[in-house]
Design an enzyme around this catalytic site. Structure first.
Site, short mmCIF file in Angstrom:
data_model
loop_
_atom_site.label_atom_id
_atom_site.label_comp_id
_atom_site.label_asym_id
_atom_site.label_seq_id
_atom_site.Cartn_x
_atom_site.Cartn_y
_atom_site.Cartn_z
N GLY A 1 57.30 43.38 1.79
CA GLY A 1 56.68 44.29 0.82
C GLY A 1 57.40 45.61 0.74
O GLY A 1 58.33 45.90 1.51
N ARG B 1 58.64 33.33 4.92
CA ARG B 1 60.03 33.04 4.61
C ARG B 1 60.89 34.19 5.11
O ARG B 1 60.38 35.29 5.38
CB ARG B 1 60.22 32.85 3.09
CG ARG B 1 59.86 34.06 2.28
CD ARG B 1 59.81 33.75 0.79
NE ARG B 1 58.76 32.81 0.48
CZ ARG B 1 57.49 33.16 0.25
NH1 ARG B 1 57.13 34.43 0.34
NH2 ARG B 1 56.58 32.26 -0.03
N TYR C 1 36.41 46.45 -2.16
CA TYR C 1 37.74 46.58 -1.57
C TYR C 1 37.73 47.56 -0.40
O TYR C 1 38.24 47.24 0.70
CB TYR C 1 38.74 47.04 -2.63
CG TYR C 1 40.15 47.19 -2.12
CD1 TYR C 1 40.95 46.07 -1.89
CD2 TYR C 1 40.70 48.44 -1.87
CE1 TYR C 1 42.24 46.20 -1.42
CE2 TYR C 1 42.00 48.58 -1.41
CZ TYR C 1 42.76 47.46 -1.18
OH TYR C 1 44.05 47.59 -0.71
N LYS D 1 38.25 46.81 3.62
CA LYS D 1 39.26 47.50 4.43
C LYS D 1 38.61 48.20 5.62
O LYS D 1 39.18 48.22 6.73
CB LYS D 1 40.01 48.51 3.56
CG LYS D 1 40.95 47.89 2.54
CD LYS D 1 42.12 47.19 3.21
CE LYS D 1 43.18 46.77 2.23
NZ LYS D 1 44.31 46.06 2.88
#
Length: 229
Positions: A16, A41, A131, A135
């Site tokens: 990211g 990956r 959200y 968190k």
């Protein structure tokens, strides 16, 4: 004579924007002896460095990748959904909470002492926002794991070099730096931060040993970003 670096850091989420900057900064740091990056990956454009070990893992299976975390002093997690409104709550919970807790628990069980999490400004387990409540609940679970040092980064607007998500982000990237001038006093925590500075701050934090739970907002991680190695 400068002592040889011995600290090893594990990172999840280095593909990211913030994680990639943190990874690059860790590899540049003379205080860091090695970095293990875990992910689904390998990162094709990761900096070439003898310090870096990339490990392809299944995030649903922490028992399988836990042994890779042995011998690390610190861990950084920047894993998260880039556009939370574009996925279901179930998918968001899986990536932003379940995978993160899998990683954190594996780190704790393998003796990692310091853990840093990329969260969000306003994170609160009692928030009305799904959200921010999610968190906040994640942070409470993370603190309960009992790391010697837990660092909770609470950025507001992340300023990326390129527009990654379309017109809406393009407008925010153009406007937010101008809004920063108006964000004073308690509102300073809502100032924007470049992903380069935030990644650098998370790398600097991984070099620290002072114990406790540290919640970092704009002032704190901006100061960390200015620190030299």
């Amino acid at each position: 004579m400068q002592r040889a670096a011995t600290r090893r850091v594990a990172i999840l989420g280095a593909s990211g924007a913030v994680g990639g900057q943190a990874l690059a900064e860790l590899l540049r740091s003379p205080a860091i002896a090695g970095v293990t990056s875990l992910g689904r990956r390998t990162i094709a454009d990761a900096p070439a460095s003898p310090k870096l070990a990339q490990r392809v893992v299944e995030l649903e299976d922490p028992a399988a990748y836990a042994p890779l975390l042995a011998g690390h002093e610190a861990a950084i997690c920047t894993l998260g959904v880039g556009q939370p409104t574009k996925v279901s709550r179930e998918e968001l919970q899986k990536i932003d909470v379940d995978y993160v807790m899998n990683f954190a628990t594996a780190c704790r069980d393998q003796g990692v002492r310091s853990f840093a999490l990329l969260g969000a400004v306003g994170a609160d387990a009692r928030s009305r926002s799904f959200y921010l409540r999610m968190k906040g609940e994640l942070e409470e679970k993370l603190v309960a794991l009992g790391f010697s040092r837990t660092s909770l980064f609470h950025p507001s607007m992340l300023l990326t070099p390129q527009n990654r998500y379309g017109t809406g982000q393009a407008i925010l990237l153009a406007v937010w730096p101008k809004l920063d001038l108006l964000l004073a006093g308690p509102l300073r925590r809502f100032r924007g931060i470049t992903v380069a500075d935030l990644g650098r701050a998370m790398a600097r934090d991984a070099e620290r040993d002072d114990p406790g739970v540290h919640v970092l907002h704009w002032d704190e991680f901006s100061a960390l970003a200015r620190e030299s190695t």
